[in-house]
Write a protein that holds these residues in place. Structure first.
Motif, PDB file in Angstrom:
ATOM      1  N   GLU A  23       0.838  -1.205   0.000  1.00  9.97           N
ATOM      2  CA  GLU A  23       0.000   0.000   0.000  1.00  9.97           C
ATOM      3  C   GLU A  23       0.872   1.255   0.000  1.00  9.97           C
ATOM      4  O   GLU A  23       0.627   2.207  -0.752  1.00  9.97           O
ATOM      5  CB  GLU A  23      -0.924  -0.004   1.221  1.00  9.97           C
ATOM      6  CG  GLU A  23      -1.901   1.160   1.244  1.00  9.97           C
ATOM      7  CD  GLU A  23      -2.791   1.122   2.474  1.00  9.97           C
ATOM      8  OE1 GLU A  23      -3.994   1.360   2.341  1.00  9.97           O
ATOM      9  OE2 GLU A  23      -2.266   0.856   3.573  1.00  9.97           O
ATOM     10  N   THR A  24       1.922   1.242   0.820  1.00  7.97           N
ATOM     11  CA  THR A  24       2.849   2.373   0.870  1.00  7.97           C
ATOM     12  C   THR A  24       3.547   2.568  -0.465  1.00  7.97           C
ATOM     13  O   THR A  24       3.678   3.697  -0.965  1.00  7.97           O
ATOM     14  CB  THR A  24       3.904   2.148   1.971  1.00  7.97           C
ATOM     15  OG1 THR A  24       3.245   2.030   3.238  1.00  7.97           O
ATOM     16  CG2 THR A  24       4.892   3.311   2.023  1.00  7.97           C
ATOM     17  N   PHE A  27       1.118   4.257  -2.985  1.00  6.69           N
ATOM     18  CA  PHE A  27       0.923   5.693  -2.816  1.00  6.69           C
ATOM     19  C   PHE A  27       2.209   6.480  -3.058  1.00  6.69           C
ATOM     20  O   PHE A  27       2.160   7.619  -3.539  1.00  6.69           O
ATOM     21  CB  PHE A  27       0.332   5.995  -1.431  1.00  6.69           C
ATOM     22  CG  PHE A  27      -1.131   5.666  -1.339  1.00  6.69           C
ATOM     23  CD1 PHE A  27      -2.066   6.442  -1.992  1.00  6.69           C
ATOM     24  CD2 PHE A  27      -1.567   4.558  -0.640  1.00  6.69           C
ATOM     25  CE1 PHE A  27      -3.425   6.135  -1.943  1.00  6.69           C
ATOM     26  CE2 PHE A  27      -2.918   4.237  -0.576  1.00  6.69           C
ATOM     27  CZ  PHE A  27      -3.848   5.031  -1.226  1.00  6.69           C
ATOM     28  N   ASP A  28       3.358   5.879  -2.775  1.00  2.43           N
ATOM     29  CA  ASP A  28       4.626   6.529  -3.107  1.00  2.43           C
ATOM     30  C   ASP A  28       4.782   6.664  -4.618  1.00  2.43           C
ATOM     31  O   ASP A  28       5.255   7.690  -5.133  1.00  2.43           O
ATOM     32  CB  ASP A  28       5.812   5.731  -2.553  1.00  2.43           C
ATOM     33  CG  ASP A  28       5.962   5.889  -1.044  1.00  2.43           C
ATOM     34  OD1 ASP A  28       5.323   6.806  -0.478  1.00  2.43           O
ATOM     35  OD2 ASP A  28       6.710   5.095  -0.437  1.00  2.43           O
ATOM     36  N   ILE A  30       2.349   6.740  -7.013  1.00  2.00           N
ATOM     37  CA  ILE A  30       1.440   7.665  -7.690  1.00  2.00           C
ATOM     38  C   ILE A  30       1.733   9.126  -7.366  1.00  2.00           C
ATOM     39  O   ILE A  30       1.205  10.021  -8.027  1.00  2.00           O
ATOM     40  CB  ILE A  30      -0.043   7.349  -7.379  1.00  2.00           C
ATOM     41  CG1 ILE A  30      -0.362   7.602  -5.895  1.00  2.00           C
ATOM     42  CG2 ILE A  30      -0.395   5.932  -7.797  1.00  2.00           C
ATOM     43  CD1 ILE A  30      -1.844   7.481  -5.590  1.00  2.00           C
ATOM     44  N   GLN A  31       2.568   9.367  -6.352  1.00  2.00           N
ATOM     45  CA  GLN A  31       2.960  10.742  -6.060  1.00  2.00           C
ATOM     46  C   GLN A  31       4.065  11.229  -6.992  1.00  2.00           C
ATOM     47  O   GLN A  31       4.338  12.428  -7.055  1.00  2.00           O
ATOM     48  CB  GLN A  31       3.428  10.862  -4.602  1.00  2.00           C
ATOM     49  CG  GLN A  31       2.329  10.669  -3.579  1.00  2.00           C
ATOM     50  CD  GLN A  31       1.106  11.541  -3.845  1.00  2.00           C
ATOM     51  OE1 GLN A  31       1.236  12.732  -4.108  1.00  2.00           O
ATOM     52  NE2 GLN A  31      -0.069  10.949  -3.782  1.00  2.00           N
ATOM     53  N   TYR A  38      -2.515  10.547 -12.284  1.00  2.00           N
ATOM     54  CA  TYR A  38      -2.940  10.986 -10.955  1.00  2.00           C
ATOM     55  C   TYR A  38      -2.699  12.474 -10.720  1.00  2.00           C
ATOM     56  O   TYR A  38      -3.017  12.988  -9.660  1.00  2.00           O
ATOM     57  CB  TYR A  38      -2.213  10.180  -9.877  1.00  2.00           C
ATOM     58  CG  TYR A  38      -2.724   8.770  -9.760  1.00  2.00           C
ATOM     59  CD1 TYR A  38      -3.878   8.473  -9.051  1.00  2.00           C
ATOM     60  CD2 TYR A  38      -2.049   7.725 -10.389  1.00  2.00           C
ATOM     61  CE1 TYR A  38      -4.350   7.180  -8.968  1.00  2.00           C
ATOM     62  CE2 TYR A  38      -2.522   6.424 -10.305  1.00  2.00           C
ATOM     63  CZ  TYR A  38      -3.675   6.162  -9.588  1.00  2.00           C
ATOM     64  OH  TYR A  38      -4.135   4.875  -9.511  1.00  2.00           O
ATOM     65  N   GLN A 224      -8.251   7.819  -5.035  1.00  2.00           N
ATOM     66  CA  GLN A 224      -7.144   7.943  -4.100  1.00  2.00           C
ATOM     67  C   GLN A 224      -7.599   7.795  -2.647  1.00  2.00           C
ATOM     68  O   GLN A 224      -6.812   7.437  -1.776  1.00  2.00           O
ATOM     69  CB  GLN A 224      -6.453   9.297  -4.294  1.00  2.00           C
ATOM     70  CG  GLN A 224      -5.714   9.397  -5.618  1.00  2.00           C
ATOM     71  CD  GLN A 224      -5.217  10.796  -5.902  1.00  2.00           C
ATOM     72  OE1 GLN A 224      -5.788  11.774  -5.440  1.00  2.00           O
ATOM     73  NE2 GLN A 224      -4.150  10.904  -6.677  1.00  2.00           N
ATOM     74  N   ASN A 225      -8.881   8.071  -2.412  1.00  2.00           N
ATOM     75  CA  ASN A 225      -9.403   8.006  -1.040  1.00  2.00           C
ATOM     76  C   ASN A 225      -9.955   6.635  -0.664  1.00  2.00           C
ATOM     77  O   ASN A 225     -10.304   6.395   0.495  1.00  2.00           O
ATOM     78  CB  ASN A 225     -10.493   9.059  -0.840  1.00  2.00           C
ATOM     79  CG  ASN A 225      -9.927  10.469  -0.857  1.00  2.00           C
ATOM     80  OD1 ASN A 225      -8.767  10.668  -0.525  1.00  2.00           O
ATOM     81  ND2 ASN A 225     -10.734  11.439  -1.267  1.00  2.00           N
ATOM     82  N   LYS A 227      -9.020   3.664   0.255  1.00  2.26           N
ATOM     83  CA  LYS A 227      -7.927   2.818   0.728  1.00  2.26           C
ATOM     84  C   LYS A 227      -8.400   1.417   1.090  1.00  2.26           C
ATOM     85  O   LYS A 227      -7.679   0.435   0.901  1.00  2.26           O
ATOM     86  CB  LYS A 227      -7.259   3.475   1.937  1.00  2.26           C
ATOM     87  CG  LYS A 227      -6.493   4.736   1.582  1.00  2.26           C
ATOM     88  CD  LYS A 227      -5.637   5.212   2.736  1.00  2.26           C
ATOM     89  CE  LYS A 227      -4.806   6.415   2.325  1.00  2.26           C
ATOM     90  NZ  LYS A 227      -3.910   6.874   3.406  1.00  2.26           N
TER      91      LYS A 227
END
Length: 259
Positions: A23-24, A27-28, A30-31, A38, A224-225, A227
């Motif tokens: 999961e981390t 999100f890393d 897509i940033q 995104y 993105q929200n 989770k």
């Protein structure tokens, strides 16, 4: 020590920390700014530029969209899904992504050229097949109109979409004073439909491309929200991976027989 949260007779198992780590990583990833899907709100989508060509889109009855892969397939899926069996009165949209000379040249012969806009798309501006179709188009145009009239036609009946700075299409547009929209280099081909690539056909079939852009931004934010749903997908991916590694399942590629 981690508590395993999945364990059955096949001895499949994964831990809470595995899910957290993946999961981390997600999100890393897509940033990163190069994951353009995104970060659409930060990209150049040329909405104001499309507004400027709306009078032209309203004045023509045929839009010929030329490209390859995501430059054509996304917009075609979009307009087909919106129109369904509906036929727009006095409006026709044609997608050309095939070098077959019979199909390509027969299409050009059937056009009413004064009422047609050619929309040519390539993310890099260097796509060989797209350049070949443009070459064939220019040859046909010069045969029909002559060299001088062809140069004027380029300025009024062509629209390009490509890299903001480099590539053959961008250079060609500058050399011939052709309007040219930006395809953000950070946006992968399969997602290019979320930019000017898809918005021009939308505008042509009288759809609100600005509202579409806003709704896309909202959908990305919602994605993105979510989770909890992401964690379920990670579990599914881990399960399928372990099943595959244990040879409990097999993925077969479709074979094509040639006759």
């Amino acid at each position: 020590m981690d508590e395993f949260i999945f364990n059955n007779s096949l001895n499949l198992q994964f831990s809470e920390s595995q899910i957290n780590n993946l999961e981390t990583q997600f999100f890393d990833t897509i940033q990163k700014p190069d994951i353009g899907f995104y970060h659409l709100k930060n990209l150049t989508l040329d909405l104001e530029e499309i507004k400027k060509i709306l009078p032209k889109l309203k004045s023509i009855n045929t839009l010929v969209h030329i490209g390859l892969g995501g430059s054509v397939l996304g917009p075609q899926a979009l307009t087909d899904s919106l129109l369904g069996a509906q036929v727009l009165e006095k409006k026709n949209i044609i997608y050309l992504d095939n070098l077959d000379p019979e199909d390509f040249y027969s299409c050009l012969q059937e056009l009413s050229w004064p009422n047609t806009l050619f929309y040519i798309v390539s993310k890099s501006g260097e796509t060989l097949e797209t350049k070949a179709m443009l070459h064939g188009l220019l040859q046909t145009m010069e045969e029909k109109m002559g060299a001088e009239a062809s140069l004027e036609y380029l300025k009024t009946h062509f629209l390009l979409c490509t890299d903001p700075q480099k590539g053959f299409l961008r250079t060609f547009a500058r050399a011939h004073d052709i309007p040219c929209l930006t395809l953000p280099p950070e946006l992968g081909g399969r997602f290019s439909v979320l930019s000017s690539v898809g918005f021009v056909p939308l505008a042509f079939i009288h759809q609100d491309f600005e509202q579409a852009s806003q709704e896309i931004q909202t959908a990305i934010k919602e994605l993105q929200n979510k989770k909890s749903e992401l964690r379920e997908l990670i579990k599914l991916a881990l399960t399928l991976t372990q099943l595959y590694e244990k040879k409990s399942i097999k993925f077969k590629r479709r074979s094509t027989e040639l006759f």
